[in-house]
Design an enzyme around this catalytic site. Structure first.
Site, PDB file in Angstrom:
ATOM      1  N   LYS A   1      -2.369  -7.237  -0.694  1.00 16.23           N
ATOM      2  CA  LYS A   1      -1.830  -6.092  -1.421  1.00 16.23           C
ATOM      3  C   LYS A   1      -0.255  -5.840  -1.080  1.00 16.23           C
ATOM      4  CE  LYS A   1      -1.832  -2.302  -3.531  1.00 16.23           C
ATOM      5  NZ  LYS A   1      -1.646  -2.072  -5.057  1.00 16.23           N
TER       6      LYS A   1
ATOM      7  N   LYS B   1       7.816   2.771   0.459  1.00 11.66           N
ATOM      8  CA  LYS B   1       6.822   2.634   1.398  1.00 11.66           C
ATOM      9  C   LYS B   1       6.298   1.305   1.731  1.00 11.66           C
ATOM     10  CE  LYS B   1       2.972   3.887   0.487  1.00 11.66           C
ATOM     11  NZ  LYS B   1       1.389   3.960   0.500  1.00 11.66           N
TER      12      LYS B   1
ATOM     13  N   THR C   1      -3.929   1.444   0.040  1.00  5.99           N
ATOM     14  CA  THR C   1      -2.872   0.537   0.610  1.00  5.99           C
ATOM     15  C   THR C   1      -2.161   1.058   1.917  1.00  5.99           C
ATOM     16  OG1 THR C   1      -2.350   0.103  -1.800  1.00  5.99           O
ATOM     17  CG2 THR C   1      -0.473  -0.380  -0.168  1.00  5.99           C
TER      18      THR C   1
END
Lengths: 294, 294, 294, 294
Positions: free
Chosen positions: C169, C238, C93
């Site tokens: 994602k 994040k 990711t």
């Protein structure tokens, strides 16, 4: 004094001119040469590389952003080329992260470093009336003080950690954008009820909010005048995001900043790339679909 | 002139006193009698019921909120008891919905109606230096003008629809709360980096934001002085919610207002019920958990 | 096939194990050796440097974040050391910006590149039941397909531009955090009225929101069980910030993302560094001061 | 049992039909007669005034909003006309403030009162498969239980304070709107990168978010199909605002709710008055100016 000056945009040129006018020996460098030549006509010596501007007592820099600072001082090798006796005074509005890194890198090389970001537009800089935040080691500040006093109406000491001056600068710019967004939303609400926006803004900016920020941007909103930009909207977004980065690093929620970021993005998505921050009002009006109402 | 005055809180009392001092024949009424008696000592006639204060040329009212206005004028029957020749000047900060209803109800009874909300705290009212927004039928305004000019430093005409004056008042109060929230978030960010909050606020409020609102609330934030309240925090929330109601009625998104509402609620949940709006900074600091940091 | 696998955290180890179990010849590398040795016991060859894992038909990488990818592929020189015939399948990711840069750097070296981020926790990875987003050049995807099908319950094609898989994602993780924040705010509201939070959550997650995300995080909220983290709160922050970065690059306002960022920061400021994303409910309850009420 | 049913919209009609089908003696009343006549054809007795429907063991009401409830029960005098032995079961989605007032007013008259709001659309109501929240005095609930079990797939007990059932209903609707906004923002981000929105939504709603709410609204977003409304956007705004009111009364900040309110207002300002909640995606796309991009 023997002074270097790197970064001759509208702000840097005005500041360097004042140092020359005050009798200092100023060597300038700029990425594009045209600006440097203009300073030469006022008496500056033009350096062909940044390190040649960095041989004096004090090196001022007023570069556009983090990237420009990194390009010159890190990748361009200026930090390694500087004379150990030189104090670097950095006037740029940069991130707190870079401010910390610069402080460390100067210290490890025995170089003096002062963060001295400013509030004030180019005309204020030309008049030597900037409000200048100053943070760094006392010795370095003392050495540069006569120069700083030439440039500023007032020096605002912010302690010994350089990044404090930078975070205050970012907090101030956050407040500027907040003020404009507030004026924008309020004036759109008033307009939706048929109130004349110019009347509303005259009222607010001559009474409760009779201060420079509200008056400057209020006038632009009232006149729907968004070009040329005084404070370009994309730069406002950059500074709000730097404030958010600084807030993130210290775990400080700032809900207003989140709203500002999105409102600025919305203005940019609708064509405000070359407009002033006052164009935030276009985003407010657009959300309410005011321009399409019968 | 023969004048009535209803609602003798801190603001109303100061305003009524000025009308008396200017030589008008003032009859006052207040829900609790103590305030009325103080005015009597200055020369006012005290009415035992609201309708007896409403027999003159002009009836001023300065009631606390929508509910108080409804209690007196609708449920208390004052609207039906007023003399058709009387002009009602309503200084209260009320909802736009009630403003519209009042305009209709006065018109249907042939009564003159002027919305005249004000900016200014009690000391400003006492000095006769209020900024007064004025909206209503020109004839009604002309009749009341000498009285209004006694009360205000300046009258700001907002057209013939009374609710326009009210929406401008709400938009102004929204801007006040926005300014405080902005100052609160910015000062908490600076504080998280070790900057002295008083230094930060002195800088901001003597340069870019050198205007009354920032200076008054900035001082309170710097001194952490939240009582007694100048502008009570729950009243600030009430006004932000009235601005949201006005925005909702005209389909105007106001993202800042949403943030203000939650920040005010958070301050209230943490004990700011009797504090000044400046206590918004407590919510900002709490979100960042600043007071619990090592 | 001859396969390399770099990055043996919980996810990577589970995935590499499945490739081994499917009969492929797998060479693994990990920054810390312990994880690699565990794979060796299952039949993997352990490489002493990343480039030795990159000599096969396909190189999988499942590194923790942008920095780890940069360290290995750019600064560590792996990109330059890879065999031109190798296809790199990146499951991490990462930011959209890095995704674009990786696509360019692979293309300029003639290397195949497939972005293949996944949804699913380690137990799902171990079962070979991941949902895998796949984007890249068709030829590269075809070459890797048998391996991807070993790892995933389903492949979701997202076109030829690798960054599309990465933005999807990030959009998905943004939706996960949104769902938790929504559940947190709703359950705090219910709790403020005396409703049992477990009852509320059972209702919601067995009816309207009977889906994995709501059930997993709802259970944790109902039980006030925040450790050990399944999805660590700082990683959620994040990813929300990466979604904001992606949105910024394309000028897409995302007001929910701004709220999530601040709520996550608030939870972190209050000690949720090692907690699960479900600890967002602590920030909600704290804003309402619920735990301090009588 | 002898049952009354007031309020025969799509939901009320389906519910009343089920009570008839279960063999109860149902007397109905509706403001407009057409709906009542349809029920008559199924075997209901039609009352000419609400009080004639309120003579049985249990009176169900399913009115549109606070105003409709006030019109019938307070202004219309139904509360005073009800037989003391009758239990009133109120299925409407109303404010917590009205819920509390109704509880008091019934109690002071010795009338049984049960709050029983439901989750489920008209087709679910017709199938007798509603999820029904139930709160009130145990005796009242027991009396109505056979009827409630006819209407619902499951009863969810929420305690003795009726407003708890109402706040849970509002919290649930807040979660529905949050889910749609999240899906809208995420799909607009993906679309800005060229991802096919239908692909994105199929992925999300068949994996992490495989639940009714996401699937229903996701399908509408993917197909850009906003009429006829299943859940009308203005009603969604009404419910978000009722959740905000409930939150305000208990001092609960709900930052997501503030974002939802503005996004809904923006959709309404842009013409979504008669559209489904899924039209929130239009506001998201509009903020990013997606439809005007080259």
């Amino acid at each position: 004094m023997k002074v270097g000056f790197i970064g001759l945009g509208a702000m840097g040129s005005a500041m360097a001119s004042n140092l020359i006018a005050a009798g200092h020996h100023v060597t300038v460098w700029n990425r594009s040469e045209a600006a440097a030549e203009k300073l030469a006509s006022l008496g500056a010596k033009v350096a062909s590389t940044p390190d040649r501007a960095a041989q004096g007592d004090v090196l001022h820099s007023m570069l556009a952003n983090d990237q420009a600072v990194r390009d010159v001082f890190f990748d361009g090798g200026l930090l390694d080329a500087m004379d150990p006796g030189t104090v670097h005074v950095n006037h740029a509005t940069i991130s707190v992260a870079l401010a910390r890194q610069l402080a460390e890198e100067h210290a490890s090389r025995g170089l003096g470093y002062v963060a001295a970001p400013v509030f004030g537009r180019p005309d204020v800089a030309a008049a030597g009336k900037l409000n200048m935040l100053v943070a760094g080691a006392p010795g370095a500040i003392e050495k540069a003080r006569p120069l700083l006093e030439t440039l500023a109406a007032k020096l605002w000491p912010m302690g010994e950690s350089p990044e404090r001056a930078n975070v205050v600068k970012l907090a101030g710019n956050f407040m500027i954008v907040s003020a404009i967004e507030s004026l924008a939303e309020a004036s759109v609400l008033a307009r939706a009820y048929g109130v004349d926006v110019a009347d509303f803004i005259e009222l607010m900016t001559s009474t409760l909010f009779a201060s420079p920020v509200y008056q400057i941007y209020g006038k632009a909103i009232a006149e729907q005048r968004f070009t040329p930009p005084g404070f370009a909207l994309p730069l406002g977004l950059k500074d709000v995001m730097l404030a958010q980065d600084a807030a993130h690093a210290e775990r400080v929620p700032m809900p207003l900043a989140g709203v500002l970021r999105d409102s600025l993005l919305e203005a940019l998505a609708d064509g405000a790339e070359d407009m002033d921050l006052a164009a935030l009002v276009r985003a407010s009006a657009r959300r309410a679909n005011l321009d399409q109402r019968p």
